[in-house]
Design a protein around this motif. Sequence first.
Motif, mmCIF file in Angstrom:
data_model
loop_
_atom_site.group_PDB
_atom_site.id
_atom_site.type_symbol
_atom_site.label_atom_id
_atom_site.label_comp_id
_atom_site.label_asym_id
_atom_site.label_seq_id
_atom_site.Cartn_x
_atom_site.Cartn_y
_atom_site.Cartn_z
ATOM 1 N N GLU A 1 34.891 37.312 39.966
ATOM 2 C CA GLU A 1 34.000 38.524 39.017
ATOM 3 C C GLU A 1 33.684 37.566 37.036
ATOM 4 N N HIS A 2 35.157 36.974 36.244
ATOM 5 C CA HIS A 2 35.154 36.699 35.341
ATOM 6 C C HIS A 2 34.338 35.558 35.189
ATOM 7 N N LYS B 1 38.066 39.341 29.460
ATOM 8 C CA LYS B 1 38.080 39.466 30.898
ATOM 9 C C LYS B 1 39.035 40.881 31.134
ATOM 10 N N LEU C 1 37.179 44.276 31.606
ATOM 11 C CA LEU C 1 36.571 44.331 33.347
ATOM 12 C C LEU C 1 36.098 44.963 33.879
ATOM 13 N N ASP D 1 37.369 32.698 28.472
ATOM 14 C CA ASP D 1 38.224 32.553 29.156
ATOM 15 C C ASP D 1 37.226 31.880 30.225
#
Length: 427
Positions: free
Chosen positions: A9-10, A79, A82, A21
Amino acid sequence: MQTIAVVSEHASPLAALGGVDSGGQNLYVAHVARGLAHLGHRVDIYTRLDNPGLPAQLDWYDNVRIIHVPAGPAIALPKESLLPHMKAFGQYMQNYVRDHGIDYDVIHANFFMSAMAALPLARMSGTPLAVTFHALGKVRRMHQSQNDHFSDHRFAIEEEIVRHADCIIAECPQDRQDLIDLYEADPRHIKMVPCGYDPDELAPMDKQKARQVLGWDPSAYYILQLGRMVPRKGIDTVIRALSRLRDVHKIDARLCVVGGNLSDVNLADIDEYERLSAIAVEMQVDRWVNFAGSRARHELSRYYGASDVFVTTPWYEPFGITPLEAMACERPVIGSNTGGIKYTIVDGKTGFLVPPRNPDATAEKLAILAQAPELAQTMGRAGARRAQRMFTWQQVSMQLSGIFQELGSQAAMPYGYARSLDAPAIH
């Protein structure tokens, strides 16, 4: 061969390495996806859309495509912010799979939020779910509580994932033990597969030629530290060790720190750079410390090759890819006795393990290697053999492929090895 969904996802494989990140997980996802494709699998990588200029779908590599998931604003976000967008991320994946008629053999989720988003899809489709956490919330909280900006809700999410994933991929023995001790993971559902390096990208090279290109002193003793510029990496320990190495052991040593975006765009990196610079001034070694900033992947082999020793002294490191890269370049490694580092380094054979946050111990080991270059060369060669034998991305991908094919053969069984389909959903 299989059709595999890789969820990250990140950490996009397109992201530049070295930011706050971006780092090891980006590298892991990129190489694993390509490695699986080389083995004949088809791979879809789902990652969050963080730039409105990116296409919805990108054919990135033979048999690998990247699907940019609209979840939250299409901008770069830390992150830690999120989590509220993971429901939308998961719903988009479900809709995408349904609308395109895709039947995945396995879903491989990377990080707890990816697994959280992927779990509903796995349940809906009856697809086996494998999870690589890359970092565990309870371990992170123990080691860097002041800098952990995830909520306590992360712990419950991870516990739920551990209970219902078909397979957990541990990256090292410590990771496996933490899953068992802190999350009550069933050892039968844990497989251990490490991270890796690319032999085509990182290999030994002539030290003096590398120094000539970089403009380094041909006769000085060079220490390399490479990685993201965040406090937990313990770069301050290396700076203090440099001071002791020069003052106590009388070695003409220099330190090169590679990593970090040292522009005014990335305030977190600038703050850490200023903190470290102040420590270098305090320890009176600022003239011997070079902050080189972030460097492209193709340049890293030159930095490893030009150095005499690689040092990485984080107080917390789930795995750590940079020690492997240094070993691949035939450099001895001094690393913290923590996480994956104490697995990759063989103490006394490929380098030395030292206690985290201990500049004295680090300086003592540096002095041993500086005063015994033949020992350093022997350790470097031993490290290269170990890296080639155990830690190439090709080997990592082959191990994962075997696990995924085994999981795929269980697809006819009820989801989660006959675990309850009525398990509570993750919110």
